[in-house]
Scaffold this motif. Structure first.
Motif, PDB file in Angstrom:
ATOM      1  N   GLY A 154       0.797  -1.243   0.000  1.00  0.00           N
ATOM      2  CA  GLY A 154       0.000   0.000   0.000  1.00  0.00           C
ATOM      3  C   GLY A 154       0.817   1.274   0.000  1.00  0.00           C
ATOM      4  O   GLY A 154       0.288   2.366   0.234  1.00  0.00           O
ATOM      5  N   GLU A 155       2.127   1.179  -0.268  1.00  0.00           N
ATOM      6  CA  GLU A 155       2.968   2.374  -0.249  1.00  0.00           C
ATOM      7  C   GLU A 155       3.975   2.312  -1.390  1.00  0.00           C
ATOM      8  O   GLU A 155       4.477   1.240  -1.725  1.00  0.00           O
ATOM      9  N   THR A 156       4.258   3.466  -1.968  1.00  0.00           N
ATOM     10  CA  THR A 156       5.284   3.525  -3.008  1.00  0.00           C
ATOM     11  C   THR A 156       6.204   4.709  -2.713  1.00  0.00           C
ATOM     12  O   THR A 156       5.754   5.776  -2.294  1.00  0.00           O
ATOM     13  N   PHE A 157       7.502   4.486  -2.917  1.00  0.00           N
ATOM     14  CA  PHE A 157       8.522   5.479  -2.600  1.00  0.00           C
ATOM     15  C   PHE A 157       9.351   5.749  -3.842  1.00  0.00           C
ATOM     16  O   PHE A 157       9.526   4.849  -4.664  1.00  0.00           O
ATOM     17  N   LEU A 158       9.869   6.941  -3.937  1.00  0.00           N
ATOM     18  CA  LEU A 158      10.911   7.154  -4.943  1.00  0.00           C
ATOM     19  C   LEU A 158      12.043   7.921  -4.295  1.00  0.00           C
ATOM     20  O   LEU A 158      11.827   8.683  -3.347  1.00  0.00           O
ATOM     21  N   ALA A 159      13.253   7.715  -4.782  1.00  0.00           N
ATOM     22  CA  ALA A 159      14.404   8.373  -4.166  1.00  0.00           C
ATOM     23  C   ALA A 159      15.604   8.337  -5.096  1.00  0.00           C
ATOM     24  O   ALA A 159      15.688   7.497  -5.995  1.00  0.00           O
ATOM     25  N   SER A 160      16.524   9.258  -4.834  1.00  0.00           N
ATOM     26  CA  SER A 160      17.768   9.281  -5.609  1.00  0.00           C
ATOM     27  C   SER A 160      18.694   8.151  -5.216  1.00  0.00           C
ATOM     28  O   SER A 160      19.572   7.774  -5.980  1.00  0.00           O
ATOM     29  N   ASP A 161      18.533   7.650  -3.987  1.00  0.00           N
ATOM     30  CA  ASP A 161      19.467   6.620  -3.539  1.00  0.00           C
ATOM     31  C   ASP A 161      18.804   5.729  -2.491  1.00  0.00           C
ATOM     32  O   ASP A 161      17.880   6.149  -1.785  1.00  0.00           O
ATOM     33  N   VAL A 162      19.322   4.538  -2.397  1.00  0.00           N
ATOM     34  CA  VAL A 162      18.740   3.490  -1.560  1.00  0.00           C
ATOM     35  C   VAL A 162      18.547   3.877  -0.080  1.00  0.00           C
ATOM     36  O   VAL A 162      17.485   3.594   0.485  1.00  0.00           O
ATOM     37  N   PRO A 163      19.543   4.523   0.594  1.00  0.00           N
ATOM     38  CA  PRO A 163      19.358   4.755   2.032  1.00  0.00           C
ATOM     39  C   PRO A 163      18.065   5.502   2.375  1.00  0.00           C
ATOM     40  O   PRO A 163      17.516   5.323   3.462  1.00  0.00           O
ATOM     41  N   ALA A 164      17.546   6.314   1.442  1.00  0.00           N
ATOM     42  CA  ALA A 164      16.346   7.107   1.728  1.00  0.00           C
ATOM     43  C   ALA A 164      15.112   6.232   1.950  1.00  0.00           C
ATOM     44  O   ALA A 164      14.171   6.654   2.609  1.00  0.00           O
ATOM     45  N   ILE A 165      15.084   5.032   1.416  1.00  0.00           N
ATOM     46  CA  ILE A 165      13.864   4.218   1.534  1.00  0.00           C
ATOM     47  C   ILE A 165      14.101   2.880   2.239  1.00  0.00           C
ATOM     48  O   ILE A 165      13.162   2.131   2.460  1.00  0.00           O
ATOM     49  N   LEU A 166      15.353   2.638   2.589  1.00  0.00           N
ATOM     50  CA  LEU A 166      15.726   1.325   3.120  1.00  0.00           C
ATOM     51  C   LEU A 166      14.937   0.934   4.371  1.00  0.00           C
ATOM     52  O   LEU A 166      14.684  -0.244   4.614  1.00  0.00           O
ATOM     53  N   LYS A 167      14.550   1.931   5.160  1.00  0.00           N
ATOM     54  CA  LYS A 167      13.807   1.648   6.388  1.00  0.00           C
ATOM     55  C   LYS A 167      12.428   1.054   6.061  1.00  0.00           C
ATOM     56  O   LYS A 167      11.846   0.343   6.878  1.00  0.00           O
ATOM     57  N   TYR A 168      11.901   1.353   4.885  1.00  0.00           N
ATOM     58  CA  TYR A 168      10.521   0.971   4.567  1.00  0.00           C
ATOM     59  C   TYR A 168      10.416  -0.228   3.635  1.00  0.00           C
ATOM     60  O   TYR A 168       9.467  -0.985   3.699  1.00  0.00           O
ATOM     61  N   THR A 169      11.367  -0.351   2.740  1.00  0.00           N
ATOM     62  CA  THR A 169      11.269  -1.460   1.794  1.00  0.00           C
ATOM     63  C   THR A 169      12.631  -1.775   1.188  1.00  0.00           C
ATOM     64  O   THR A 169      13.505  -0.913   1.118  1.00  0.00           O
ATOM     65  N   ARG A 170      12.770  -3.033   0.786  1.00  0.00           N
ATOM     66  CA  ARG A 170      13.981  -3.417   0.046  1.00  0.00           C
ATOM     67  C   ARG A 170      13.626  -3.832  -1.376  1.00  0.00           C
ATOM     68  O   ARG A 170      14.486  -4.260  -2.124  1.00  0.00           O
ATOM     69  N   GLU A 171      12.319  -3.750  -1.698  1.00  0.00           N
ATOM     70  CA  GLU A 171      11.879  -4.159  -3.035  1.00  0.00           C
ATOM     71  C   GLU A 171      11.891  -2.933  -3.936  1.00  0.00           C
ATOM     72  O   GLU A 171      11.104  -2.004  -3.711  1.00  0.00           O
ATOM     73  N   VAL A 172      12.793  -2.909  -4.902  1.00  0.00           N
ATOM     74  CA  VAL A 172      12.916  -1.689  -5.708  1.00  0.00           C
ATOM     75  C   VAL A 172      12.908  -1.987  -7.205  1.00  0.00           C
ATOM     76  O   VAL A 172      13.251  -3.081  -7.655  1.00  0.00           O
ATOM     77  N   TYR A 173      12.522  -0.962  -7.930  1.00  0.00           N
ATOM     78  CA  TYR A 173      12.621  -0.963  -9.389  1.00  0.00           C
ATOM     79  C   TYR A 173      13.698   0.047  -9.770  1.00  0.00           C
ATOM     80  O   TYR A 173      13.728   1.146  -9.217  1.00  0.00           O
TER      81      TYR A 173
END
Ligand code: G6P
Length: 622
Positions: free
Chosen positions: A200-219
């Motif tokens: 139920g959530e989608t993130f975007l970021a320039s680099d992995v550390p910005a979203i690592l707390k929430y998900t490890r599944e990335v495109y």
């Protein structure tokens, strides 16, 4: 360089965006901003100059910006001075004076990169009735999307695609459209951008550390692709507007790796992580007792066919190349050139047949290194990239990739990525030497064992900390520092000197010791600190003589050498010893005291160690 984040989901967006931006602070920035919208309401924009904490204070940690969908940005000025008006997000309409508040605009966006033809596009938009409130290329690109969106009455993806066809340059863009609440749109060309999904959530970021707390599944969105992001979903499109499949990748870095873990700064944490980074990197390429680079797709035939190498990189990665040049030439007898990527890209490098171009980059996004890679590829030369960030642009475009396993590196001044790159290049040297018939089995084993001993030797080199801390405090007010050495020691000096100047703001220079008397020695005054790197047995006496020449002119001398070279003490005022290793691999142990010296000097001066002024971790513009 600039950092972008985005979130759409079930939680308040602003605190998540602010936290993401704090994880991207290392990229370097001078202002920051957020745009958050609550349901159908207009997006509310808040911007602040200076540190991210200003934005956090202004928004009470994000509480003043309700809404489950938003974008955020840290800006590193390229077009337009650092100011609130130039800070992102930018809008397609006319912003208020401060740039903050609810925005009437149809399109709101943030951007990392440079739009090269922005002036021409600005004129076109002025002609079509648009007005500009900032000096940024970002405002131009957002207004261009708005222009196509309205002119052709098309959807966001088609408008973005028309923009992509029209602009030149690099960008990672995240946009919100007034008519599409709860959705984010993004596009990229040559600037980093990842998209993460969770339930139920989608993130975007320039680099992995910005979203690592929430998900490890990335495109990893590809060049010239765009995407529509809804809570828990991401849809990707090519330039024709057709939906394309992008594989979902799992990130293996853990969230703790991007935290300080009890250390005062990321840099000192990362200095201590070096033995582990080197061990992990070696373990990934030494299998069943032999170096195995086949995961890169390089075959024994390819390695055998290589007659010369050209190593291209920037900053510390270039210093790795300088060290590797000595090692490869000595072990393999193959000629090696080492080029600064920013120079290589504008030369017509004469690369003969059977060349291999090796691009070294921690981020895999450095604009000059990427351009150099493309230059080599277009000349039909096989390319090998040594990269730390999986899925980065250089990694994707190179013919062959060797990944260093340093994990996320946050401090701007690189340490563990440098060390991991160094051992990867050593392994390449040994493998090349073997395939070229330069090593018998005994020597091959000897070098491989020497490599495997490095993590433990680096661990021991870290034990010297307190002495170096004391020495750093004593010399924290130095005006100039000279690092001198010969051969491989000169390559070590280059990195030691860069570490010192970038985080302590003390002018420092690395000099090939033999060159000193051709000019630089005139700068030596009473008390000038001269650091001699003395690991190469055959060259120690010669460099010590050069140090003595400096001492005779008033210099204060530090010597850095392997255990047992006690005679250095006769000349140096202060001597630091490191564990002995094979002469080719000394860079790995000798760099540690120099990193510590730079670190403690910066700490003594009370400077921002992890985020030195004017610098960015990942230089995605020329
Ligand atoms: C920046 C960083 C340096 C790094 C250089 C090359 O200047 O501050 O630490 O060596 O870029 O970066 P790359 O990601 O290509 O290794």
């Amino acid at each position: 360089m600039c950092g972008i984040v985005g979130y759409t989901g079930k939680q308040p967006a602003a605190p998540i965006l602010l936290e993401g931006l704090s994880k991207l602070e290392y990229r370097g920035y001078d202002s920051a901003g957020l745009a958050v919208r609550s349901g159908d309401a207009l997006a509310e924009v808040v911007k602040a100059t200076g540190k991210l904490k200003n934005l956090i204070e202004m928004t009470d940690g994000g509480k003043t910006l309700p809404g489950l969908c938003g974008i955020g940005h840290t800006r590193w000025a390229t077009h337009g001075e650092p100011s609130r008006a130039n800070a992102h997000p930018h809008v397609s309409g006319n912003a208020t004076g401060s740039g903050s508040g609810p925005v009437e605009s149809d399109v709101v966006g943030v951007h990392n990169g440079i739009i090269e033809n922005y002036e021409e596009l600005r004129q076109k938009l002025l002609h079509n009735g648009y007005r500009f409130y900032s000096g940024t290329d970002t405002e131009v690109v957002i207004k261009l999307v708005d222009y196509y969106y309205k002119k052709y009455k098309i959807g966001p993806i088609d408008a973005i695609n028309r923009m992509m066809v029209r602009v030149r340059g690099s960008y990672a863009l995240a946009l919100m459209f007034k008519d599409y609440p709860g959705e984010l749109y993004c596009a990229r060309k040559d600037s980093p951008l990842i998209i993460g999904v969770a339930d139920g959530e989608t993130f975007l970021a320039s680099d992995v550390p910005a979203i690592l707390k929430y998900t490890r599944e990335v495109y990893y969105i590809d060049n010239l692709q765009s995407a529509r992001l809804c809570p828990g979903e991401a849809h990707f499109f090519d330039l024709n507007g057709d939906e394309v499949a992008v594989p979902l990748t799992t990130i293996t870095w853990n969230a703790e790796a991007a935290e300080k873990g009890g250390y005062e700064h990321f840099m000192i944490k990362e200095i201590h992580e070096q033995p582990r980074a080197v061990k992990d990197t070696l373990n990934s390429i030494i299998k069943d007792g032999r170096i195995d680079l086949s995961a890169s797709g390089m075959t024994t035939d390819l390695l055998q066919s290589v007659k010369n190498l050209c190593i291209v990189a920037c900053g510390s990665a270039w210093h790795v190349g300088m060290a590797a040049q000595y090692v490869i030439e000595d072990l393999c007898g193959l000629p090696v050139r080492v080029e600064l990527a920013s120079e290589f890209r504008y030369r017509k490098p004469v690369l003969g047949e059977n060349s291999l171009v090796v691009v070294i980059s921690q981020s895999g996004e450095t604009a000059d290194s990427l351009a150099a890679l493309r230059e080599a590829k277009s000349a039909g030369i096989p390319t090998l990239a040594v990269i730390n960030v999986v899925g980065s642009t250089i990694a994707r475009e190179a013919d062959h990739v060797l990944y260093t396993l340093a994990g996320p590196e946050i401090a701007v001044a690189t340490t563990k990525a440098y060390s991991a790159q160094l051992v990867m290049l050593y392994a390449l040297a040994v493998e090349l030497a073997e395939t070229h018939g330069k090593l018998d089995e005994e020597s091959y084993r000897f070098y491989q064992d020497a490599l495997l001993k490095l993590p433990e030797q680096m661990e021991r080199a870290l034990e010297n900390k307190e002495r170096i801390q004391w020495f750093a405090a004593k010399h924290a007010n130095a005006r100039d520092i000279f690092f001198i050495g010969r051969g491989l020691d000169y390559a070590i000096c280059l990195e030691g000197s860069l570490k010192m100047k970038e985080i302590s703001y003390i002018h420092s220079e690395a000099y090939a010791a033999g060159e000193l008397k051709h000019g630089t020695i005139s700068l030596i005054e009473n008390g000038t600190l001269v650091i001699g790197v003395l690991t190469q047995k055959a060259l120690i006496e010669k460099t010590v003589s050069n140090m003595a020449e400096c001492k005779a002119r008033g210099a204060y001398l530090m010597g850095l050498t392997g255990y047992g070279n006690y005679n250095v003490e006769e000349t140096a005022n202060f001597t630091v010893y490191v564990p002995n290793t094979d002469p080719h691999f000394y860079g790995s142990v000798a760099i540690i005291p120099l990193q510590l010296l730079a670190y403690y000097t910066s700490v003594s001066k009370g400077l921002d160690v992890d985020k030195p002024r004017n610098l960015a971790k990942s230089v995605t513009v020329e």
